[in-house]
Design an enzyme around this catalytic site. Structure first.
Site, PDB file in Angstrom:
ATOM      1  N   CYS A 171       0.825  -1.219   0.000  1.00 27.84           N
ATOM      2  CA  CYS A 171       0.000   0.000   0.000  1.00 27.84           C
ATOM      3  C   CYS A 171       0.854   1.261   0.000  1.00 27.84           C
ATOM      4  O   CYS A 171       0.362   2.340  -0.264  1.00 27.84           O
ATOM      5  CB  CYS A 171      -0.906   0.054   1.216  1.00 27.84           C
ATOM      6  SG  CYS A 171      -1.117  -1.466   2.081  1.00 27.84           S
TER       7      CYS A 171
HETATM    8  C1  LIG Z   1      -2.647  -5.174   8.497  1.00 24.84           C
HETATM    9  C2  LIG Z   1      -3.569  -4.671   7.443  1.00 24.84           C
HETATM   10  N1  LIG Z   1      -4.719  -4.094   7.806  1.00 24.84           N
HETATM   11  C3  LIG Z   1      -5.592  -3.613   6.909  1.00 24.84           C
HETATM   12  C4  LIG Z   1      -5.328  -3.694   5.572  1.00 24.84           C
HETATM   13  C5  LIG Z   1      -6.311  -3.070   4.609  1.00 24.84           C
HETATM   14  O1  LIG Z   1      -6.989  -3.977   3.839  1.00 24.84           O
HETATM   15  P1  LIG Z   1      -7.708  -3.481   2.479  1.00 24.84           P
HETATM   16  O2  LIG Z   1      -6.645  -2.842   1.649  1.00 24.84           O
HETATM   17  O3  LIG Z   1      -8.237  -4.727   1.910  1.00 24.84           O
HETATM   18  O4  LIG Z   1      -8.762  -2.518   2.858  1.00 24.84           O
HETATM   19  C6  LIG Z   1      -4.142  -4.298   5.130  1.00 24.84           C
HETATM   20  C7  LIG Z   1      -3.848  -4.389   3.684  1.00 24.84           C
HETATM   21  O5  LIG Z   1      -2.786  -4.534   3.224  1.00 24.84           O
HETATM   22  C8  LIG Z   1      -3.235  -4.787   6.093  1.00 24.84           C
HETATM   23  O6  LIG Z   1      -2.073  -5.346   5.753  1.00 24.84           O
END
Ligand SMILES: Cc1ncc(COP(=O)(O)O)c(C=O)c1O
Length: 403
Positions: A327
């Site tokens: 991300c």
């Molecule tokens: C620890 C953690 N929490 C939350 C998320 C968020 O998930 P999403 O991108 O599917 O909303 C991620 C995504 O990489 C993550 O690694």
């Protein structure tokens, strides 16, 4: 998509079929976590589930104050400094708007964990939520969530007697599901975040809430057609939900085998890295005595002056890895806040580059072939020497002329 395309709220046969599939998926998720089907709320993903918990805790704090005529000011939330941005950023935003206060507890340089005592030390009279991820997405370190819940349960009894707000407990289990045991009864949390694409499911998620709207408060962020008992309205995404249920079934049945396999792959990668570079040139950033770590995540630094993660990885022809969570890949070599954290964890600072090989999102990608083959029931062989040959690409960059 072919057999249950009807609107799940419709009473005709395809609608009914869709509703039935959604019900089965809810049961599968509940079974995977040791919870009850009514505790599962489908969401668009982990980001939404995390935001919903923070929104709920703040709303609940204000509603309770109104009830008692008390005024304890703004809600306070305790979390760790290594949470995913879907926890960190909403808290920072609420702080900027003066709607909530947050304490980001740093991880210990000795364990890589947010220590329970440190988290509890950050609790204030106006604390309404503690959110600690179950496993970190970059180091793979598993956090002491069960112990934290136990201690907060005891603390809540004292707080109730003193007329202080109850502290709700949330864990973001995105990285842990499918890679280790996740049981909400053992964890003792009020909320748990589920992310489908972290365990080979589709890109949606869910929130576990222990008795949503009764034992654990839950406030919707969206208002609309009443689906998901109005906690998360909007016509359900039946195929994605059915896929998430199927992935949950596979995890429930096979998680121990998946864990053992991923651990084998991770350990093999680490052994080859050490053999290729030599102990002096490689540092495993998640090896802490006494701390458990995810079976699928390898976070290491190649030590050497002036090395840049991105340049090193550009020479990796087959092994797919990243210098941080996927991300954050748009945001430069390392996200600033985590970079600081990682330096705390590194034995030697100012040298080398951190490389993370998580799976499946950012990923055991480098090892995706073998993983998927095994996943589909085919025998895997690591005897081909293929991986060491690829590591040689990187070694040539880091130790020119030595490969
Ligand atoms: C620890 C953690 N929490 C939350 C998320 C968020 O998930 P999403 O991108 O599917 O909303 C991620 C995504 O990489 C993550 O690694």
């Amino acid at each position: 998509m072919c057999q249950a395309w009807g609107n799940p709220s419709s009473s005709h046969p395809t609608g009914k079929k869709a509703k039935e599939l959604i019900g089965c998926a809810r049961e599968s998720l509940a079974r995977m976590l040791g919870g009850r089907p009514e505790d599962i709320i489908f969401t668009s993903g982990g980001t939404e589930a995390n935001n919903m918990v923070i929104h709920t805790a703040c709303r609940h704090f204000h509603e309770n104050q109104r009830g008692t005529g008390d005024n304890r000011g703004t809600p306070h939330i305790v979390t760790s400094s290594v949470e995913h941005d879907s926890i960190r950023l909403p808290l920072e935003q609420l702080g900027r708007e003066g709607l909530a206060e947050a304490t980001f507890v740093p991880v210990s340089p000795l364990s890589g964990q947010a220590e329970v005592d440190d988290v509890l030390a950050a609790v204030r009279p106006n604390t309404c939520l503690v959110s600690l991820m179950l496993a970190n997405n970059e180091t793979g370190i598993i956090m002491p969530v069960a112990e934290l819940s136990r201690r907060i349960r005891a603390l809540n009894q004292r707080r109730t007697a003193e007329g202080l707000p109850r502290i709700l407990v949330h864990t973001d289990a995105a990285q842990m599901i499918g890679k280790g045991r996740v049981d909400v009864r053992e964890l003792g949390v009020d909320y748990l975040t589920i992310v489908g694409h972290k365990f080979h499911g589709p890109r949606i998620g869910a929130l576990y809430a222990h008795g949503p709207g009764t034992t654990a408060p839950l406030h919707p962020m969206l208002f609309g057609g009443g689906q998901e008992r109005s906690f998360r309205p909007g016509t359900e995404n039946t195929p994605m939900i059915a896929g998430l249920g199927q992935a949950a079934e596979l995890v429930s049945t096979n998680w121990e085998a998946y864990e053992a396999h991923m651990q084998d792959v991770r350990d093999y990668l680490e052994a080859r890295l050490e053999a290729s570079f030599g102990k002096q040139r490689i540092h495993f950033n998640s090896h802490f005595k006494g701390s458990k770590r995810l079976c699928n995540t390898c976070n290491f630094s190649i030590l050497g002056p002036g090395l840049q993660g991105r340049r090193v990885l550009a020479h990796c022809k087959v092994l797919l890895a990243s210098v941080g969570a996927a991300c954050h890949s748009e945001k430069g070599d390392r996200r600033q806040s985590f970079h600081c954290q990682l330096h705390l964890l590194l034995k030697e600072t100012g040298v080398g580059t951190a490389v993370t090989v998580p799976e499946p999102e950012g990923t055991l990608h480098g090892l995706r072939g073998p993983w998927h083959h095994r996943h589909r029931g085919t025998q895997v062989s690591y005897g081909s020497g293929a991986l060491p040959a690829r590591l040689a690409d990187v070694r040539e960059l880091c130790l020119p002329g030595c490969s």
